[in-house]
Design a protein around this motif. Structure first.
Motif, PDB file in Angstrom:
ATOM      1  N   ILE A 154       0.834  -1.204   0.000  1.00  0.00           N
ATOM      2  CA  ILE A 154       0.000   0.000   0.000  1.00  0.00           C
ATOM      3  C   ILE A 154       0.870   1.256   0.000  1.00  0.00           C
ATOM      4  CG2 ILE A 154      -0.262  -0.098   2.513  1.00  0.00           C
ATOM      5  CD1 ILE A 154      -3.141   1.104   2.051  1.00  0.00           C
ATOM      6  N   CYS A 155       0.362   2.304  -0.618  1.00  0.00           N
ATOM      7  CA  CYS A 155       0.971   3.630  -0.642  1.00  0.00           C
ATOM      8  C   CYS A 155       2.336   3.581  -1.334  1.00  0.00           C
ATOM      9  CB  CYS A 155       1.035   4.193   0.779  1.00  0.00           C
ATOM     10  SG  CYS A 155       1.358   5.962   0.844  1.00  0.00           S
ATOM     11  N   HIS A 156       3.437   3.758  -0.587  1.00  0.00           N
ATOM     12  CA  HIS A 156       4.789   3.681  -1.141  1.00  0.00           C
ATOM     13  C   HIS A 156       5.331   2.246  -1.134  1.00  0.00           C
ATOM     14  CE1 HIS A 156       4.637   8.043  -0.486  1.00  0.00           C
ATOM     15  NE2 HIS A 156       5.584   8.109  -1.409  1.00  0.00           N
ATOM     16  N   GLY A 157       4.580   1.313  -0.569  1.00  0.00           N
ATOM     17  CA  GLY A 157       5.005  -0.083  -0.507  1.00  0.00           C
ATOM     18  C   GLY A 157       5.388  -0.674  -1.859  1.00  0.00           C
ATOM     19  N   PRO A 158       4.653  -0.364  -2.945  1.00  0.00           N
ATOM     20  CA  PRO A 158       5.027  -0.927  -4.240  1.00  0.00           C
ATOM     21  C   PRO A 158       6.436  -0.563  -4.714  1.00  0.00           C
ATOM     22  CG  PRO A 158       2.747  -0.216  -4.311  1.00  0.00           C
ATOM     23  CD  PRO A 158       3.333   0.285  -2.999  1.00  0.00           C
ATOM     24  N   LEU A 159       7.053   0.474  -4.141  1.00  0.00           N
ATOM     25  CA  LEU A 159       8.436   0.799  -4.522  1.00  0.00           C
ATOM     26  C   LEU A 159       9.376  -0.364  -4.246  1.00  0.00           C
ATOM     27  CD1 LEU A 159       8.778   4.506  -3.328  1.00  0.00           C
ATOM     28  CD2 LEU A 159       8.629   3.648  -5.687  1.00  0.00           C
ATOM     29  N   LEU A 160       9.104  -1.101  -3.194  1.00  0.00           N
ATOM     30  CA  LEU A 160       9.922  -2.267  -2.869  1.00  0.00           C
ATOM     31  C   LEU A 160       9.770  -3.330  -3.965  1.00  0.00           C
ATOM     32  CD1 LEU A 160      11.867  -3.173  -0.702  1.00  0.00           C
ATOM     33  CD2 LEU A 160       9.945  -3.937   0.647  1.00  0.00           C
ATOM     34  N   LEU A 161       8.584  -3.459  -4.516  1.00  0.00           N
ATOM     35  CA  LEU A 161       8.341  -4.399  -5.607  1.00  0.00           C
ATOM     36  C   LEU A 161       9.031  -3.942  -6.889  1.00  0.00           C
ATOM     37  CD1 LEU A 161       4.542  -4.979  -4.932  1.00  0.00           C
ATOM     38  CD2 LEU A 161       6.459  -6.379  -4.157  1.00  0.00           C
ATOM     39  N   VAL A 162       9.056  -2.637  -7.121  1.00  0.00           N
ATOM     40  CA  VAL A 162       9.764  -2.078  -8.278  1.00  0.00           C
ATOM     41  C   VAL A 162      11.241  -2.443  -8.183  1.00  0.00           C
ATOM     42  CG1 VAL A 162      10.562   0.084  -9.331  1.00  0.00           C
ATOM     43  CG2 VAL A 162       8.142  -0.196  -8.734  1.00  0.00           C
ATOM     44  N   SER A 163      11.852  -2.171  -7.036  1.00  0.00           N
ATOM     45  CA  SER A 163      13.280  -2.436  -6.878  1.00  0.00           C
ATOM     46  C   SER A 163      13.602  -3.926  -6.941  1.00  0.00           C
ATOM     47  CB  SER A 163      13.796  -1.849  -5.565  1.00  0.00           C
ATOM     48  OG  SER A 163      13.751  -0.443  -5.622  1.00  0.00           O
ATOM     49  N   ALA A 164      12.661  -4.768  -6.552  1.00  0.00           N
ATOM     50  CA  ALA A 164      12.863  -6.215  -6.630  1.00  0.00           C
ATOM     51  C   ALA A 164      12.674  -6.735  -8.051  1.00  0.00           C
ATOM     52  CB  ALA A 164      11.913  -6.934  -5.670  1.00  0.00           C
ATOM     53  N   GLY A 165      12.138  -5.898  -8.934  1.00  0.00           N
ATOM     54  CA  GLY A 165      11.971  -6.288 -10.328  1.00  0.00           C
ATOM     55  C   GLY A 165      10.826  -7.247 -10.577  1.00  0.00           C
ATOM     56  N   ALA A 180      -0.166   8.387  -5.706  1.00  0.00           N
ATOM     57  CA  ALA A 180       0.033   9.019  -7.013  1.00  0.00           C
ATOM     58  C   ALA A 180       1.489   9.372  -7.294  1.00  0.00           C
ATOM     59  CB  ALA A 180      -0.845  10.266  -7.122  1.00  0.00           C
ATOM     60  N   GLN A 181       2.263   9.714  -6.266  1.00  0.00           N
ATOM     61  CA  GLN A 181       3.652  10.117  -6.465  1.00  0.00           C
ATOM     62  C   GLN A 181       4.536   9.001  -7.021  1.00  0.00           C
ATOM     63  OE1 GLN A 181       1.728  10.718  -3.871  1.00  0.00           O
ATOM     64  NE2 GLN A 181       2.344  12.535  -2.740  1.00  0.00           N
ATOM     65  N   ILE A 182       4.103   7.735  -6.958  1.00  0.00           N
ATOM     66  CA  ILE A 182       4.937   6.648  -7.475  1.00  0.00           C
ATOM     67  C   ILE A 182       4.409   6.085  -8.796  1.00  0.00           C
ATOM     68  CG2 ILE A 182       5.703   6.079  -5.137  1.00  0.00           C
ATOM     69  CD1 ILE A 182       4.061   3.430  -5.467  1.00  0.00           C
ATOM     70  N   ALA A 183       3.407   6.721  -9.373  1.00  0.00           N
ATOM     71  CA  ALA A 183       2.840   6.243 -10.641  1.00  0.00           C
ATOM     72  C   ALA A 183       3.917   6.134 -11.710  1.00  0.00           C
ATOM     73  CB  ALA A 183       1.704   7.154 -11.104  1.00  0.00           C
ATOM     74  N   ASP A 184       4.767   7.151 -11.836  1.00  0.00           N
ATOM     75  CA  ASP A 184       5.832   7.118 -12.842  1.00  0.00           C
ATOM     76  C   ASP A 184       6.809   5.981 -12.570  1.00  0.00           C
ATOM     77  OD1 ASP A 184       4.772   9.251 -14.221  1.00  0.00           O
ATOM     78  OD2 ASP A 184       6.218  10.716 -13.442  1.00  0.00           O
ATOM     79  N   ASP A 185       7.150   5.764 -11.300  1.00  0.00           N
ATOM     80  CA  ASP A 185       8.078   4.678 -10.949  1.00  0.00           C
ATOM     81  C   ASP A 185       7.508   3.335 -11.396  1.00  0.00           C
ATOM     82  OD1 ASP A 185      10.201   5.988  -8.945  1.00  0.00           O
ATOM     83  OD2 ASP A 185       8.217   6.798  -8.508  1.00  0.00           O
ATOM     84  N   LEU A 186       6.223   3.122 -11.132  1.00  0.00           N
ATOM     85  CA  LEU A 186       5.577   1.874 -11.516  1.00  0.00           C
ATOM     86  C   LEU A 186       5.572   1.706 -13.033  1.00  0.00           C
ATOM     87  CD1 LEU A 186       2.616   1.875  -8.976  1.00  0.00           C
ATOM     88  CD2 LEU A 186       4.551   0.283  -9.014  1.00  0.00           C
ATOM     89  N   GLN A 187       5.209   2.778 -13.742  1.00  0.00           N
ATOM     90  CA  GLN A 187       5.142   2.698 -15.201  1.00  0.00           C
ATOM     91  C   GLN A 187       6.528   2.487 -15.812  1.00  0.00           C
ATOM     92  OE1 GLN A 187       2.945   6.355 -15.680  1.00  0.00           O
ATOM     93  NE2 GLN A 187       1.069   5.231 -16.121  1.00  0.00           N
ATOM     94  N   HIS A 188       7.536   3.178 -15.313  1.00  0.00           N
ATOM     95  CA  HIS A 188       8.898   3.012 -15.843  1.00  0.00           C
ATOM     96  C   HIS A 188       9.433   1.606 -15.586  1.00  0.00           C
ATOM     97  CE1 HIS A 188       9.251   7.064 -17.207  1.00  0.00           C
ATOM     98  NE2 HIS A 188       9.142   7.585 -16.003  1.00  0.00           N
ATOM     99  N   ALA A 189       8.922   0.952 -14.554  1.00  0.00           N
ATOM    100  CA  ALA A 189       9.348  -0.421 -14.242  1.00  0.00           C
ATOM    101  C   ALA A 189       8.531  -1.454 -15.020  1.00  0.00           C
ATOM    102  CB  ALA A 189       9.236  -0.674 -12.742  1.00  0.00           C
ATOM    103  N   GLY A 190       7.567  -0.987 -15.822  1.00  0.00           N
ATOM    104  CA  GLY A 190       6.815  -1.894 -16.674  1.00  0.00           C
ATOM    105  C   GLY A 190       5.437  -2.281 -16.171  1.00  0.00           C
TER     106      GLY A 190
END
Length: 177
Positions: free
Chosen positions: A103-114, A125-135
């Motif tokens: 939840i919230c910023h938690g998905p950033l950990l999933l982004v970094s784990a690939g 909303a602040q991590i939408a770009d991070d999620l999209q750039h990670a695919g």
């Protein structure tokens, strides 16, 4: 069948994004194991209102021991994502197809784990770009469930729906006897 949930958490976690899901999981009969870099530490929430004892260090945690993984938001995921052992644990949970809840910023950990490429997800909303750039495919929705494995949510306002989706997914993975 394990009735244990791993919670990746460290300094700066968001109080409600920890407490609400953990309370729902405990009420459903799950044991909670707080995991950080070192066992026995006391970490504080973002608001410094909630001290939390760490049960296990990341070197002691094994994905096979858990029914699911919870990643609360706040600053905690941003700190944890710098540790390659934490990222490997997330990858191991994903490879075992454990239900993962972020939840919230938690998905950033999933982004970094690939582990987000090709998945529908949400987050603050602040991590939408991070999620999209990670695919990932970003959806601005209260809750997104992907691949019958991953539940993501945006903010504390979405917690009731997040908790319900989390418990539903666990029930599908581990039906009652």
């Amino acid at each position: 069948m394990s009735r244990s949930i791993a919670v990746l958490v460290t300094e700066g976690f968001e109080d409600s994004e920890y407490l609400s899901p953990v309370d729902a999981l405990r009420a459903a009969g799950y044991a909670i194991f707080n995991i950080d870099v070192e066992p026995g530490r006391i970490v504080k929430s973002r608001a410094e209102q909630l001290p939390l004892r760490i049960d296990l260090g990341i070197d002691q945690a094994r994905a096979a021991d858990y029914a699911g993984l919870l990643i609360p938001g706040g600053r905690s995921p941003g700190v944890l994502r710098r540790d390659p052992r934490v990222l490997q644990f997330v990858r191991d949970c994903d490879a075992r197809r454990l239900p993962i809840f972020a939840i919230c910023h938690g998905p950033l950990l999933l982004v970094s784990a690939g582990v987000v490429r090709g998945r529908a997800m949400t987050g603050v909303a602040q991590i939408a770009d991070d999620l999209q750039h990670a695919g990932a495919s970003y959806e601005d929705s209260p809750v997104v469930v992907a691949d019958c494995q991953l539940v993501t949510s945006r903010t504390p306002e979405d917690l009731p729906l997040f908790n319900a989706a989390m418990l539903q997914l666990l029930a599908e993975h581990h039906p009652p006897l």
